[in-house]
Design a protein around this motif. Structure first.
Motif: not given
Ligand code: NA
Ligand code: NA
Lengths: 190, 441, 341
Positions: B386-394, B338-348
């Motif tokens: 989908f990963g926030y950290a990847l987006f931030y780094m990009r 799930l973590g590949m596609f969703l953010d943590w809020t949704g997963i939790v």
């Protein structure tokens, strides 16, 4: 979420020439700018209560319920404002590969399939919910009795603000006036 | 309609909405409405409003979320982090791999002051990435390290993720979760540091020492460190100390943290009404964004439960696993994917109502399980696509760093997170020791 | 018919056993084609505070509760749930079944479009558990911040010098642990023990004068009730009566076991003396008179309860010492009757 959000705070965002879009965006912008300040108010009340408890030995009787109600009012009223700034998180893995027009229509369809049914039920049902509470003069339960219905009414108002902002965003997509379709940057704070 | 079919339909709608690029909060809420109608039970939609009010608006614990967001904003406005990094950078530059170690240490320190990751990664990326690349650090190592270390902010307390988890896990308090996640978070950070040290030793050319002419006098360096590092340390102690020593609740600690951070801004002469107000507006948007996902998810879960979808999903998982270890392994795998596609809020919010009853059924310690989930969710920030950290780094990285470099850079750290999960399974004391010591059994 | 039912209690609290007992009994007494009740533990459908609204609106057909939670909607719910230093469990059973109590439940819940079947009764609650200051006398209450449920209860505590702190059951343990509150009452000893209070409190002050007995039951949406045939309705009532009897014995047995467990865990137990209880009784009477006189419906319920006590007193006192409980020197009936008009 997008570049617009980064620069938006002290500008009024892009002004649209369709009156209905201008009106709705304006309403949520004003609500957002006023309600955002409430965070400082409940932070202050919490600090005051902590101070009274540990330094004066006299906890307030009302702080717990009041901060809870202010917090609820705060975030729920900001839903439309967040939508106006495209701040709600979404996954655009697929749509970012689409052409601008295809993307526009796919996003508009998202509003029809998901947003409007939810926002409508949210608004319609919270109206009943708020009116029931108002009719009963509902108060919190315990020696301190605060009215509960103002917060339930705020929930209804918030649902309407969200619904009309959805109308505005939908119109922007359909009329090809949406400015969030440009390449996105990640959220500024998360 | 059977629970299986409704589970299938609602999951399908959820995926459809996500891939259509619609906001997650609204996809969840819309799926709740459509699910109730398709199941032929539109009258159950009333619980959507009951749940939104009772679970999200009338929820004392969640007050901490906007306040920790606000605190992070004030803290990054204060410039504390920039200068702290400068000082540590000069202190450690001479060592092979020193810059990398400085990144990890600052990140752990930052993580202990802030509950959200965006601020850490952005600040560290802007501060550290350029010098690392300039002095010949390997692109993948540099970006992967900054991205992974930045994510520690949501594991090491305070953390808005742990607050949300506590609100969704009956019987667990924010304090217990904070105490439980403390050691795993710090140990994970130390593992990152060891990894950097080992790489620097094996491949010195990937993490070279910094040239002498860049360095400033030791006295200036120490002064910088003391003047710059002490206020945030006071902040950390103020918040975590008050929380754990039994004076304040997490909500109270968040208010204290926000005001302390604001005081640091003011005492450093960085206060401006304009930035103060924009911090409030940005906090409003971010808080509404997070809490509306909770709104959508509580609507979704309520309908999913009352239409039988929840029980069907639980039966499915039960069928896959008949002992606690397999069950936990299955759940970790589900969360990882799930973590590949969703953010943590949704997963939790989606997984907890399904998982937690099964966990207590199996006699698994809920605190241990929830912290394990928090650790594996670190991967959701890092795992493509989908990963926030990847987006931030990009967003921060210069053009010569390709997205592929970033993704390859984070892979070793994802592996380390999985190792950390294994360690928690082998040594449950990593999670339970601190809460037991602080709160008793 | 198919009913969806939930509870105000999560599965971790033993009180949910009473709800489950009634559901199982009802389902076994009633043919599946007549009615099946599907029960969801508390919190899984709607949060505890919203169970009332969900049943009232007909979103779900039935909801298990403790009536006192709804005192913010009408203060008359409070005496339907518990009394400060007045009724014991047998008083509630007598009053509900033979002295007109059942009708009053239906009158109050009926205002909100619901039918009510009381099906659980527990006797005296534990009383206050304190972290490091024992409560041996009324003076010891002075200035203490105590977690306590209820409107009358809060006002009574304030009269006695303490401060009421309202918080959800799930927050009590941590708040005791960290000194956010000085002490707390929660429920009966068995429920308290399952909450782990022996780990965070050294002292326990009995008796539970704030809540001398408690009633639990199920709210049923009126339309859903009316859709049933009389036979099914009467079987639901039969299941409620049987569950009520069982709940009393079950809780008293479990409370006795838990009392021993608390002692074993090293909790120091102090009982307030009779003089103190007499003084509390006076304050409780005052509080009840004040609260009842703010709401005619609440006064009506209290008047019925006090009327029962006075009526029953003659035989109860004559049969001492083989009688069921005590006749409290309760509030002024004439005054409360006056407020009920
Ligand atoms: Na943190
Ligand atoms: Na991911």
């Amino acid at each position: 979420m997008n570049a617009g959000a980064e620069n938006a705070p002290l500008t009024f965002g892009r002004v649209h020439n369709l009156p209905i879009i201008r009106l709705i965006d304006g309403i949520n912008e004003v609500v957002g700018r006023i309600v955002s300040i409430v965070a400082i108010v409940f932070a202050g009340i919490i600090i005051y209560d902590v101070f009274m408890r540990y330094f004066m030995g006299e906890p307030t009787r009302w702080a717990f319920d009041v901060t809870k109600q202010l917090y609820g009012f705060y975030f729920i009223m900001l839903g439309g404002y967040a939508l106006r700034h495209q701040a709600h998180v979404r996954v655009d893995l697929v749509t970012e590969r689409l052409g601008r027009n295809a993307r526009r229509w796919v996003e508009a369809a998202g509003y029809v399939i998901f947003f409007f049914p939810f926002a409508w039920v949210f608004a319609r049902r919270s109206w009943d919910f708020a009116m029931t509470s108002y009719g009963q003069g509902e108060v919190t339960y315990g020696a301190v009795q605060l009215p509960v219905y103002p917060l339930k009414m705020a929930m209804f108002v918030a649902a309407v603000l969200l619904l009309i902002q959805g109308v505005s965003e939908f119109l922007k997509l359909v009329l090809n006036k949406a400015d969030h379709l440009e390449p996105m940057e990640p959220l500024d704070v998360r | 309609m059977s629970g299986e079919s409704i589970a299938l339909i609602m999951s399908g709608l959820l995926l459809l909405g996500l891939f259509m690029g619609h906001p997650l909060a609204m996809v969840l809420g819309g799926t709740a409405v459509l699910g109730a109608i398709i199941a032929g039970k539109p009258m159950v939609l009333g619980i959507v409003i009951n749940r939104i009010f009772g679970d999200v608006l009338d929820n004392y614990v969640l007050i901490a979320i906007p306040l920790f967001v606000l605190m992070a904003r004030f803290l990054s406005d204060s410039g504390v982090t920039d200068r702290m990094f400068e000082a540590l950078r000069h202190l450690m530059a001479r060592v092979t791999g020193g810059l990398g170690l400085a990144v990890v240490f600052i990140s752990i320190l930052l993580a202990a002051t802030t509950g959200i990751i965006g601020a850490s990664i952005t600040v560290m990326g802007m501060m550290a990435l350029r010098p690392m690349l300039q002095y010949g650090y390997d692109k993948r190592l540099a970006t992967g390290l900054i991205a992974a270390s930045g994510c520690l902010g949501i594991l090491i307390p305070p953390s808005i993720m742990l607050i949300l988890m506590a609100s969704y896990a009956p019987g667990l308090s924010v304090g217990q979760l904070f105490a439980g996640a403390m050691m795993p978070g710090v140990v994970l950070g130390v593992m990152y540091a060891i990894y950097v040290a080992v790489i620097a030793w094996l491949r010195p050319d990937w993490a070279p020492p910094v040239a002498d002419e860049e360095q400033i006098s030791r006295g200036a360096m120490w002064r910088m460190l003391i003047v710059e590092a002490v206020p945030p340390l006071v902040l950390i102690l103020g918040i975590l100390g008050s929380l754990l020593a039994g004076i304040a609740t997490a909500t109270e600690a968040s208010a204290i943290g926000a005001v302390l951070a604001l005081l640091i801004v003011i005492t450093r002469g960085r206060f401006e009404w304009k930035t103060f107000y924009s911090a409030l507006l940005e906090t409003g948007r971010t808080s509404a964004m997070i809490l509306f996902i909770v709104v959508g998810a509580t609507a979704f879960t309520g309908v999913f439960n009352i239409t039988g979808g929840l029980r069907a999903s639980q039966d499915l998982i039960r069928g896959l696993a008949d002992d606690p270890y397999t069950l936990v392994a299955v759940m970790l795998l589900v969360v990882f994917i799930l973590g590949m596609f969703l953010d943590w809020t949704g997963i939790v919010l989606l997984s907890f109502p399904i998982f937690l009853p099964l966990v207590s059924e199996m006699g698994i310690e809920p605190l241990w399980f929830v912290v394990l989930m928090a650790v594996v969710l670190q991967t959701s920030f890092l795992s493509p696509p989908f990963g926030y950290a990847l987006f931030y780094m990009r967003a921060i990285a210069p053009p010569e760093v390709s997205t592929t470099d970033i993704i390859r850079g984070v892979l070793p750290f994802i592996a380390l997170i999985i190792v950390m999960c294994a360690m928690i399974i082998l040594f449950p004391g990593l999670v339970t020791w601190l809460p037991t010591t602080l709160y008793g059994g | 018919e198919n009913w969806t039912m939930t509870s105000t209690w999560p599965s971790s609290l033993e009180l949910i056993e009473i709800d489950k007992h009634w559901v199982e009994l009802a389902n076994s007494l009633i043919d599946d084609d007549k009615l099946t009740i599907e029960f969801y533990e508390g919190g899984s459908l709607v949060p505890a505070g919203e169970v009332f609204g969900a049943v009232e609106s007909g979103t779900i057909q039935a909801g298990a509760d403790w009536p006192g939670y709804w005192a913010g909607r009408d203060s008359a719910f409070s005496p339907l749930a518990t009394t400060a230093s007045l009724f014991n469990a047998v008083d509630y059973v007598n009053w509900i079944q033979e002295w007109g109590g059942a009708d009053l439940y239906n009158e109050v819940y009926g205002k909100f479009g619901m039918v009510y079947l009381p099906y659980g009764v527990t006797n005296n609650e534990s009383g206050f558990r304190t972290v490091d200051k024992p409560i041996k006398t009324i003076e010891d209450l002075n200035g203490l911040r105590l977690r306590l449920s209820g409107l009358e209860q809060g006002k009574l505590l304030e009269k006695l010098g303490g401060n009421q702190v309202s918080m959800a059951g799930g927050e009590i343990y941590q708040s005791l642990e960290r000194g956010v509150i000085d002490g707390a009452e929660f429920s009966t000893p068995n429920v308290d023990f399952s909450g782990g209070f022996q780990q965070v409190t050294k002292y326990w002050s009995t008796p539970g004068w704030h809540q001398s007995s408690s009633v639990f039951g199920v709210m049923i949406n009126k339309a859903a009730w009316d859709a049933l045939d009389e036979e099914t309705q009467s079987r639901l009532e039969t299941a409620a009566d049987a569950t009520m009897l069982w709940s009393l014995a079950f809780t008293e047995k479990r409370a006795t076991e838990a009392f021993a467990q608390f002692k074993e865990a090293g909790t120091e137990i102090n009982r307030l003396d009779d003089a103190a209880l007499e003084q509390i009784q006076k304050m409780a009477n005052q509080t009840i008179e004040e609260v009842a006189c703010e709401n005619p419906l609440s006064a009506k319920v209290y008047a019925s309860q006090i009327g029962y006590l006075q009526d029953y007193a003659s035989w109860r006192d004559a049969s001492a010492p083989f009688n069921l409980g005590r006749t409290p020197n309760g509030p002024d009936l004439a005054k409360i009757e006056g407020c009920a008009q």
